[in-house]
Every structure is written in structure tokens, then in C-alpha cells.
Design an enzyme around this catalytic site. Structure first.
Site, PDB file in Angstrom:
ATOM      1  N   CYS A  12       0.810  -1.204   0.000  1.00  0.00           N
ATOM      2  CA  CYS A  12       0.000   0.000   0.000  1.00  0.00           C
ATOM      3  C   CYS A  12       0.846   1.257   0.000  1.00  0.00           C
ATOM      4  CB  CYS A  12      -0.932   0.023   1.214  1.00  0.00           C
ATOM      5  SG  CYS A  12      -0.057  -0.109   2.764  1.00  0.00           S
ATOM      6  N   CYS A 280      13.919  -2.163   2.020  1.00  0.00           N
ATOM      7  CA  CYS A 280      13.588  -3.140   0.974  1.00  0.00           C
ATOM      8  C   CYS A 280      14.252  -2.764  -0.350  1.00  0.00           C
ATOM      9  CB  CYS A 280      12.078  -3.213   0.792  1.00  0.00           C
ATOM     10  SG  CYS A 280      11.561  -4.256  -0.594  1.00  0.00           S
ATOM     11  N   SER A 327       8.681  -1.145 -17.119  1.00  0.00           N
ATOM     12  CA  SER A 327       9.426  -0.889 -15.879  1.00  0.00           C
ATOM     13  C   SER A 327      10.921  -1.134 -16.020  1.00  0.00           C
ATOM     14  CB  SER A 327       8.868  -1.742 -14.739  1.00  0.00           C
ATOM     15  OG  SER A 327       8.885  -3.107 -15.078  1.00  0.00           O
ATOM     16  N   ASP A 389      14.400  -7.520 -18.857  1.00  0.00           N
ATOM     17  CA  ASP A 389      13.205  -7.485 -18.011  1.00  0.00           C
ATOM     18  C   ASP A 389      13.631  -7.239 -16.573  1.00  0.00           C
ATOM     19  OD1 ASP A 389      10.551  -7.512 -17.374  1.00  0.00           O
ATOM     20  OD2 ASP A 389      10.169  -9.579 -17.987  1.00  0.00           O
ATOM     21  N   ASP A 390      12.671  -6.818 -15.736  1.00  0.00           N
ATOM     22  CA  ASP A 390      13.020  -6.541 -14.346  1.00  0.00           C
ATOM     23  C   ASP A 390      13.039  -7.786 -13.488  1.00  0.00           C
ATOM     24  OD1 ASP A 390      10.272  -7.035 -13.991  1.00  0.00           O
ATOM     25  OD2 ASP A 390       9.808  -4.908 -14.149  1.00  0.00           O
ATOM     26  N   CYS A 426       8.416 -12.954   0.841  1.00  0.00           N
ATOM     27  CA  CYS A 426       8.619 -11.804   1.721  1.00  0.00           C
ATOM     28  C   CYS A 426       7.512 -11.817   2.771  1.00  0.00           C
ATOM     29  CB  CYS A 426       8.548 -10.504   0.927  1.00  0.00           C
ATOM     30  SG  CYS A 426       8.586  -9.022   1.946  1.00  0.00           S
ATOM     31  N   CYS A 503      17.440  -4.759   2.734  1.00  0.00           N
ATOM     32  CA  CYS A 503      16.915  -6.109   2.911  1.00  0.00           C
ATOM     33  C   CYS A 503      16.937  -6.826   1.566  1.00  0.00           C
ATOM     34  CB  CYS A 503      15.489  -6.057   3.454  1.00  0.00           C
ATOM     35  SG  CYS A 503      14.745  -7.695   3.648  1.00  0.00           S
ATOM     36  N   CYS A 506      14.270 -11.771   0.028  1.00  0.00           N
ATOM     37  CA  CYS A 506      13.619 -12.533  -1.042  1.00  0.00           C
ATOM     38  C   CYS A 506      14.638 -13.122  -2.018  1.00  0.00           C
ATOM     39  CB  CYS A 506      12.611 -11.671  -1.788  1.00  0.00           C
ATOM     40  SG  CYS A 506      13.323 -10.212  -2.587  1.00  0.00           S
TER      41      CYS A 506
END
Length: 517
Positions: A12, A280, A327, A389-390, A426, A503, A506
Site C-alpha cells: 500500500c 527493501c 518498468s 526485463d526486471d 517476503c 533487505c 527474497c
């Protein structure tokens, strides 16, 4: 791109505004918050909400929340319900804990011993199950499945040392930080102030902006502009559209009080001995808008450096470089520049096929990618493509794109991924598929190029990502005072004397705190 398609998403965004000067204000606080939330729409598209207050000693809270995009939830008629307000907070949501239902929409409002508070939360509590049991054992009822409601109730719960007639919100927030080490950025509205709070690990972003007269917005040299109000946001990208200038970040563990008069630090809570900051790293890779600022550097610039590093780590003989819109575009441009290859568009995106597009029959499912992308075949027929690509999460999305390009005339398709393989879920505010669903944990990963139909597939290394992120951070000399971060005023706000940390759980499985179940 694949992150978007396959459900890896930010939980969010939060946004707050408080008018300066005389109250009642002439500043249209509800509209400012709405525009701020539009700027954070990429962080959550399931629901949105705003709570405003007149800021009196016995304040009137007005609230409107609904399911859907910000512009759908807040019509002119709905905004009128929030008028005669001097401050307010807003929220736009994706669900990681708690169902996608109206009851879980934020901000949450509760009555406390000292009046109402409203709370907006970005993140996810790593020990939510234990805290839920604790609250229930104390007879505190919970009406939603969201961990954000637990934060609200923990704040409302009076600390033992607090006197009944004097609310000590710093003590309450510190008590929350003791109970829940991460992950959250919070906005807490009480009476005539907004508290901006970031967990001690700084896992989720939060920054402050200063509303200035419209006539001064483009005059960057003018440093003495009148302050019309203060805003606080998950990302700085929401500031420009409302006429605000970036002021500073909220520091890890910092409790900031924002009033009509000023912005002041009430306390900074330290982490356990030896534990580093854990911002993050995927905020840089994918989640944040490219024009946002974190740690004094623009997200776009970091993505560009990732592309340069990817070119160093994984060059390939090819004719052109392209990307899956959109992106990964900064990384693709950087990769092309570093390799001396032209950047050429090979796909165009149909922007009117939404994320929730329904595929009602097998024919439409089989068409898949073709619904979302047009092919610019004249740009690549007979040529070798490097497609940047991301991420590759499950592999379900990139594989049809490779097939589409080859069927449309590409001689070769080499995949380069501007982030490392995602191997672990995560538990701190990002919705990631289970470990078993991730392509990096499947047997197919050992022969991924063959599995996807590509000529080669190479990811950016973890070390390459971390160095690309940290290269642009202006480290200040670290100073310590009783294990707290020392801060001092400068021309732009506060200066932090602490080396940043990130962090990478992941990617590496190394979580900043011990997880609780």
C-alpha cells in the site's frame, strides 16, 4: 513486468497533509490528499480511503473509503463530505494480510481514552499471529483480518506507565515498536497533529514534503518560500503534482510530529545491537515509481546503474537491445549504451488491458500475451534481440513473449534480467508467491533458457544489485550516541549519520529479524 502480471506487489501507500497558518485553512486538504494518493496508485489498486479532521480539541473525524482506484472512490460529491478540514491522512491498498474487502480498507479509526485516532499503515507485521493472540487475550476485539487494525489497537492500548489524564503518544509508539520490530511506515492522526513513524529497520519508505505557493514551485533557487502546509508520503513522486517540495526522509526508527507550526523529531528508536538498517531493495528494482527519491538518489538512476552492471556481468553478441514495456526501460537503455548497441522498441503495450482482465475461454487464454502487446516486427526481423526485463518470477509471462518475437521474425532472443532470482517469500509487506511457485526453486531453473525458449538467460547478481544501489548513496560519517542515530538540522531538514543497509531476504533468505509464526 512479470512482477506486475504475477502478483508480486507492494502492499500500500500512505499520504498525509496538514495545513500551516491560521485555521480554518483555505487549503483544500481533501483534494491535496486525493492527488497525493493518485501519485501512489501504483502501490495499491484494491481500495482507497481518507480520514480528515478539523483539528479542534474535540475533533470531528470525517471518513470516506471504498473499493477500487482513487479516482473512482473519490468523486466531487464524496470529497465534499470531507470538507472543513485542516489535516488528514489517506491510504491506498493491496492486500498481503487480510482479504480484499471494504472492512479492511484504511485508514482505521478507533476511540481511545484520549479521543479518536486514525492510522494508515504500509507494511506487514512479521509477528502478526502472536500479536493477534495477545490482543484477544487482553479482551481487545478485532473486527477485521488486517494486521493494520492490530497496530491501531496496540496504539490505543494504554501503556502501564501512562497517566490517565495525559496521553503519551511517544510512549505508545515506542511500545508498539517494542512489540513489533518491523515492517511498517505509519501515519497516526490525533487531534491537531500527524505522527509519521518508520520502523527501526526502515524496511518501508516514508518521506516529508513542504507545500509552497504555486508561484514558487518552479523557482528552485528560492529557499524562503512561505510554507502553506506539510505533506508526508510513501514516495516523493506524489509531491510535484500537489505543489510540494521534497524536504527529507523519515529515518529508520524515527517518530516525527507534524503540526501546523513545524516538523520535529520526538525520538529515534534504535535496533537490536549490531542489526543493520534493512530498507527493501525491491523498492528500487520494481515497486517505486522511477521519479521517486530514496536515500538521496532517484530510483530511475539506480535502475539505470543496474542495467550498466548487467551489461558488465552478462554481455552477448546481438544486434539490438529492447525491453518488455515498461518498468525495465532504464535498465535496457543502460545495457544498450554500455554494450554499444542500439535500443529499439520491439513491443508496444495495450494500456487498456487491465491487470484484472478476465479470460473467459480457452481461445482468449491461448492468445494471452497477444492481447497485451503489439509486435513491431519491422524493427527486429532477422536480428538478434537482447530483451531486458526486471524479473522472472514463475516464467509464465516471459515465455510467450519470447515465442511471439521469434514467430514474428527474431533470429535470436537473449533474456537479461536486471535483478537476481527471487527464491524466498517476503513477510514484510510484499505479496510474493510461495517458495514452490518461484521458477528459481524448480528443476527447470537449471536449464531455464531451454525451458523458456530463449537463446540465453542471465540474471544480475545479488552483489551487482547491491553495489548498483549503494553506489549513489552519499554516506555520512557515522556517529553514535547511546546507540541512537545522531541527527542535526541543515538547510534541507535532517542529516543522518548512518550507513544505509538493504533487505535482500527474497533473494538470499537472510531476513533482518527472526520470523514468528
Amino acid at each position: 513486468m512479470e512482477l506486475e502480471e504475477l502478483g508480486i506487489r507492494e502492499e500500500c501507500g500512505v499520504f498525509g497533509c496538514i495545513a500551516s497558518g491560521e485555521w480554518p485553512t483555505q487549503l483544500d486538504v481533501p483534494h491535496v490528499i486525493t492527488l497525493g494518493l493518485v501519485g501512489l496508485q501504483h502501490r495499491g489498486q484494491e481500495s482507497a480511503g481518507i480520514v480528515t479532521s478539523d483539528g479542534s480539541s474535540v475533533p470531528t473525524f470525517k471518513s470516506h473509503k471504498g473499493m477500487g482506484l482513487v479516482n473512482h472512490v473519490f468523486t466531487e460529491d464524496n470529497l465534499k463530505k470531507l470538507y472543513v478540514s485542516n489535516l488528514g491522512i489517506g491510504h491506498t491498498r493491496y492486500a498481503t494480510t487480510g482479504k480484499c474487502e471494504l472492512e479492511n480498507c484504511q485508514p482505521f479509526v478507533v476511540e481511545t481514552l484520549h479521543g479518536k485516532i486514525a492510522v494508515a499503515h504500509n507494511g506487514e507485521l512479521v509477528n502478526a499471529a502472536r500479536l493477534r493472540k495477545k490482543l484477544l487475550r487482553h479482551g481487545i476485539g478485532l473486527s477485521t483480518s488486517s494486521d493494520s487494525e492490530m497496530i491501531t489497537q496496540l496504539l490505543a492500548y494504554t501503556p502501564p506507565q501512562e497517566q490517565d489524564d495525559t496521553p503519551d503518544w511517544v510512549a505508545r509508539i515506542k511500545n508498539l515498536m517494542k512489540e513489533a520490530p518491523t515492517a511498517y511506515s505509519l501515519l497516526i492522526m490525533h487531534r491537531d497533529v500527524i505522527y509519521a513513524v518508520r520502523d527501526p529497520y526502515g524496511n518501508r519508505p516514508l518521506c516529508i514534503g513542504r507545500l509552497i505557493p504555486v508561484s514558487d514551485i518552479n523557482d528552485k533557487e528560492k529557499k524562503t518560500s512561505e510554507t502553506e502546509g506539510w505533506v508526508v508520503s510513501s514516495e516523493s513522486c506524489s509531491f510535484l503534482s500537489i505543489g510540494a517540495r521534497y524536504y527529507r526522509e523519515v529515518l529508520p526508527g524515527e517518530i516525527v510530529e507534524i503540526s501546523r507550526h513545524n516538523v520535529q523529531t520526538l525520538d529515534i528508536i534504535s535496533r537490536s545491537e549490531g542489526n543493520p538498517v534493512a530498507f527493501c531493495i525491491f523498492e528500487y528494482v520494481y515497486f517505486a515509481r522511477p521519479d521517486s527519491m530514496f536515500e538521496d538518489q532517484m530510483v530511475y538512476t539506480v535502475r539505470y546503474r543496474c542495467g550498466q552492471q548487467l551489461a558488465i556481468e552478462a554481455p552477448v553478441d546481438a544486434d539490438l537491445v529492447s525491453t518488455v514495456p515498461e518498468s525495465a526501460t532504464p535498465a535496457a537503455l543502460a545495457y544498450a549504451g554500455k554494450c554499444g548497441l542500439p535500443y529499439v522498441e520491439v513491443l508496444c503495450k495495450n494500456r487498456y488491458v487491465g491487470r484484472t482482465f478476465i479470460q473467459p475461454n480457452m481461445r482468449l487464454r491461448q492468445l494471452g500475451v497477444a492481447k497485451k502487446f503489439g509486435v513491431l516486427s519491422d524493427n527486429f526481423k532477422g536480428k538478434r534481440i537482447v530483451l531486458v526485463d526486471d524479473s522472472i518470477v514463475r516464467g509464465n509471462t516471459i515465455s510467450p513473449i519470447i515465442k511471439l518475437l521469434k514467430e514474428s521474425g527474431a533470429k535470436e532472443v537473449h533474456i537479461r534480467v536486471a535483478s537476481p532470482p527471487i527464491k524466498y517469500p517476503c513477510f514484510m509487506g510484499i505479496n510474493i508467491p510461495t517458495k514452490e511457485e518461484l521458477i528459481a526453486n524448480k528443476p527447470e531453473f537449471d536449464h531455464l533458457a531451454e525451458y523458456l525458449g530463449a537463446n540465453s538467460v542471465v540474471y544480475l547478481s545479488v552483489e551487482g544489485l547491491v553495489s548498483s544501489v549503494q553506489e549513489g548513496i552519499k554516506f555520512k560519517k557515522q556517529k553514535e550516541k547511546k546507540h541512537d542515530i545522531m541527527i542535526q538540522e541543515n538547510g534541507n531538514g535532517l542529516e543522518c549519520f548512518e550507513k544505509s543497509g538493504h533487505c535482500t531476504a527474497c533473494l538470499t533468505g537472510k531476513y533482518p529479524v527472526e520470523l514468528e509464526w
